[in-house]
Design an enzyme around this catalytic site. Structure first.
Site, PDB file in Angstrom:
ATOM      1  N   TYR A  57      -6.504 126.036 -20.765  1.00 10.07           N
ATOM      2  CA  TYR A  57      -6.070 126.827 -19.605  1.00 10.07           C
ATOM      3  C   TYR A  57      -7.247 127.042 -18.673  1.00 10.07           C
ATOM      4  O   TYR A  57      -8.340 127.393 -19.122  1.00 10.07           O
ATOM      5  CB  TYR A  57      -5.544 128.202 -20.055  1.00 10.07           C
ATOM      6  CG  TYR A  57      -4.104 128.387 -19.651  1.00 10.07           C
ATOM      7  CD1 TYR A  57      -3.759 128.398 -18.300  1.00 10.07           C
ATOM      8  CD2 TYR A  57      -3.091 128.516 -20.593  1.00 10.07           C
ATOM      9  CE1 TYR A  57      -2.436 128.528 -17.914  1.00 10.07           C
ATOM     10  CE2 TYR A  57      -1.769 128.645 -20.207  1.00 10.07           C
ATOM     11  CZ  TYR A  57      -1.443 128.648 -18.858  1.00 10.07           C
ATOM     12  OH  TYR A  57      -0.143 128.765 -18.479  1.00 10.07           O
ATOM     13  N   GLU A  59      -6.919 128.587 -15.083  1.00 11.78           N
ATOM     14  CA  GLU A  59      -6.469 129.145 -13.799  1.00 11.78           C
ATOM     15  C   GLU A  59      -7.679 129.465 -12.937  1.00 11.78           C
ATOM     16  O   GLU A  59      -8.680 129.999 -13.424  1.00 11.78           O
ATOM     17  CB  GLU A  59      -5.637 130.406 -14.035  1.00 11.78           C
ATOM     18  CG  GLU A  59      -4.231 130.083 -14.520  1.00 11.78           C
ATOM     19  CD  GLU A  59      -3.374 131.324 -14.715  1.00 11.78           C
ATOM     20  OE1 GLU A  59      -3.928 132.430 -14.739  1.00 11.78           O
ATOM     21  OE2 GLU A  59      -2.154 131.167 -14.847  1.00 11.78           O
ATOM     22  N   ASP A 203       1.355 112.901   5.343  1.00 19.42           N
ATOM     23  CA  ASP A 203       1.714 112.740   3.926  1.00 19.42           C
ATOM     24  C   ASP A 203       1.568 111.256   3.605  1.00 19.42           C
ATOM     25  O   ASP A 203       2.408 110.446   3.993  1.00 19.42           O
ATOM     26  CB  ASP A 203       3.141 113.234   3.718  1.00 19.42           C
ATOM     27  CG  ASP A 203       3.641 113.019   2.301  1.00 19.42           C
ATOM     28  OD1 ASP A 203       2.971 112.317   1.529  1.00 19.42           O
ATOM     29  OD2 ASP A 203       4.720 113.563   1.982  1.00 19.42           O
ATOM     30  N   THR A 229       0.273 111.663  -3.194  1.00 18.68           N
ATOM     31  CA  THR A 229       0.413 111.568  -4.640  1.00 18.68           C
ATOM     32  C   THR A 229      -0.771 110.734  -5.119  1.00 18.68           C
ATOM     33  O   THR A 229      -1.449 110.082  -4.327  1.00 18.68           O
ATOM     34  CB  THR A 229       1.707 110.841  -5.060  1.00 18.68           C
ATOM     35  OG1 THR A 229       1.635 109.498  -4.562  1.00 18.68           O
ATOM     36  CG2 THR A 229       2.939 111.519  -4.502  1.00 18.68           C
ATOM     37  N   LYS A 232       1.085 106.401  -6.831  1.00 14.85           N
ATOM     38  CA  LYS A 232       1.783 105.283  -6.178  1.00 14.85           C
ATOM     39  C   LYS A 232       0.764 104.159  -5.934  1.00 14.85           C
ATOM     40  O   LYS A 232       0.209 103.674  -6.907  1.00 14.85           O
ATOM     41  CB  LYS A 232       2.508 105.792  -4.944  1.00 14.85           C
ATOM     42  CG  LYS A 232       3.585 106.836  -5.329  1.00 14.85           C
ATOM     43  CD  LYS A 232       4.397 107.365  -4.171  1.00 14.85           C
ATOM     44  CE  LYS A 232       5.361 108.444  -4.646  1.00 14.85           C
ATOM     45  NZ  LYS A 232       6.106 109.061  -3.513  1.00 14.85           N
ATOM     46  N   ARG A 238       0.264 110.565 -12.670  1.00  8.47           N
ATOM     47  CA  ARG A 238       1.306 111.227 -11.872  1.00  8.47           C
ATOM     48  C   ARG A 238       0.808 112.587 -11.409  1.00  8.47           C
ATOM     49  O   ARG A 238       0.531 113.468 -12.229  1.00  8.47           O
ATOM     50  CB  ARG A 238       2.557 111.379 -12.748  1.00  8.47           C
ATOM     51  CG  ARG A 238       3.810 111.847 -12.060  1.00  8.47           C
ATOM     52  CD  ARG A 238       5.014 111.438 -12.880  1.00  8.47           C
ATOM     53  NE  ARG A 238       5.107 109.985 -12.885  1.00  8.47           N
ATOM     54  CZ  ARG A 238       5.675 109.284 -11.902  1.00  8.47           C
ATOM     55  NH1 ARG A 238       6.254 109.875 -10.887  1.00  8.47           N
ATOM     56  NH2 ARG A 238       5.682 107.960 -11.948  1.00  8.47           N
TER      57      ARG A 238
END
Ligand code: PLP
Length: 420
Positions: A57, A59, A203, A229, A232, A238
């Site tokens: 974790y 954060e 984008d 992303t 791609k 991903r």
């Protein structure tokens, strides 16, 4: 030291999931993958994404975490950020978005209030769901106005964009697409937006690899925000990423966390760092160049076989086949299903001036990033064009199906996946 876990454990502990993954690997090996948004990540990236970093974790951001024990994941995230800055020349980078959609939503949260106007590309002309679709959060929270393409050229209508921007005074203009085969003039869009007092978000989810390799104009110098992303054309894990001008850094970071996300996926962020290192290599530039050459070749070969290609060709990694001229009876859905039967994976797509529903459509979207990762080149594009033509000619009877499927499997076996 075993820091990665390669199936030996899963094979014994969970037979069902192991079998499904093994079948998926076989599917990937034995199919011609023409979905323009898909790719094959490298073994190094797959290993990293499967590493023990998934246990942590973290954060917050490097040096400012809410949990102890973050010293090594800090190194990983800082590497990802520095490499992304180098790759794209960005002033500020956030590598935490879980996906491209999260990246876009964070930008909206950073600069818009509910009810503000956004000017975006219409979906039926190649835009994305996160650019204002009524069932996406962007369409629910904001007032959406659209620009489109010029019908005879199928190119983005920049004059119309300026006209609509002047009339509607949007707070944000978005530019970027999922099914647009031509180059985008980001500088011109940024000028239009800024002239009308709007901010602009590019984008580049689909074309990030081409941009990173210098084979498409980069929006980074011109646009306030650039989202992408990483899975791609960029060929990473991903995930998503946001780049922005320094003045928006704080707003972007807090819009993402704690605005819309909790803990970051550190295994994926590490895999993004590996992806950016790969993308900085000369090999990657050659790879991106071959993607474009393969897409052009596939378009030309299909045209030689009398198929219509939207806008007459392609500048990037994808092309759109308009089935209406040669096969008025065949929908995009019929074509997708028939190709599926012979192990050629594509997706149906709307075409300009579409007459069928988005579920049926009259087009097919074909992309070359995945095949190019397997090492396929122009001769294979010619062979694939011929197979596609044969399949379409044989709908609905499909007599040739068995023979074509054998040919597909044979072709695939000559180009093993990068991670075998
Ligand atoms: C794929 C895509 C996205 C969304 O990416 P996800 O990771 O699937 O959320 C956003 N914008 C465009 C233009 C895309 O093509």
């Amino acid at each position: 030291m075993n820091i990665f876990f390669h199936g030996e454990d899963l094979e014994h502990s969970d037979v069902e999931v192991f079998a499904a993954i093994r079948s998926e690997l076989e599917r990937q090996e034995q199919h011609i993958e023409l979905i323009a948004s898909e790719n094959f990540a490298s073994p190094a990236i797959l290993e990293t994404a499967g590493s023990v970093l998934t246990n942590k974790y973290a954060e917050g951001y490097p040096g400012k975490r809410y949990y102890g024990g973050c010293q090594y994941v800090d190194t990983v995230e800082s590497l990802a950020i520095e490499r992304a800055k180098m790759l794209f020349g960005a002033e500020h980078v956030n590598v935490q978005p879980h996906s491209g959609s999260q990246a876009n939503t964070a930008v909206y949260m950073a600069v818009l209030k509910p009810g503000d106007t956004i000017l975006t590309m219409s979906l039926e002309n190649g835009g994305h769901l996160t650019h204002g679709h009524p069932k996406n959060i962007s369409g629910m929270l904001y007032h959406v106005v659209h620009y489109g393409i010029t019908l005879n050229t199928c190119l983005i209508d920049y004059d119309e964009m300026l006209e609509i921007a002047r009339k509607n005074r949007p707070k944000l203009v978005t530019i970027g697409a999922s099914a647009y085969p031509r180059s985008i003039d980001f500088e011109r869009v940024a000028n239009i937006a800024h002239e009308c007092g709007a901010l602009v978000m590019a984008d580049i989810a689909h074309i990030a690899g081409l941009v990173a390799a210098g084979l498409h104009q980069s929006p980074v110098p011109f646009c306030d925000f650039v989202t992408t992303t990483t899975h791609k054309t960029l060929r990473g894990p991903r995930g998503g990423m946001i780049m922005c001008k320094q003045q928006f850094a704080k707003d972007i970071d807090s819009a993402l966390f704690p605005g819309i996300q909790g803990g970051p996926l550190m295994h994926i962020i590490a895999a993004k760092a590996v992806c950016f290192k790969e993308a900085l290599s000369p090999m990657f530039k050659k790879y991106q160049h071959q993607i474009i050459k393969n897409a052009s070749c596939l378009a030309e070969e299909l045209q030689a076989l009398q198929l219509s290609i939207v806008s007459g060709g392609t500048d990037n990694h994808l092309l759109l086949v308009d089935l209406r001229d040669s096969y008025p009876e065949i929908s995009g859905k019929d074509a997708q299903f028939a190709l599926d039967k012979v192990n050629i994976t594509t997706n149906r797509n709307t075409v300009p001036n579409e007459t069928r529903s988005p579920f049926q459509t009259s087009g097919l979207r074909l992309g070359t990033p995945a095949l190019t990762s397997r090492g396929m080149k122009e001769p294979e594009m010619k062979q694939i064009a011929n197979m596609i033509k044969l399949v379409l000619d044989n709908i609905p009877h499909g007599e040739e199906s068995f023979a074509i499927r054998e040919e597909v499997i044979d072709l695939c076996s000559k180009f093993p996946l990068p991670y075998k």
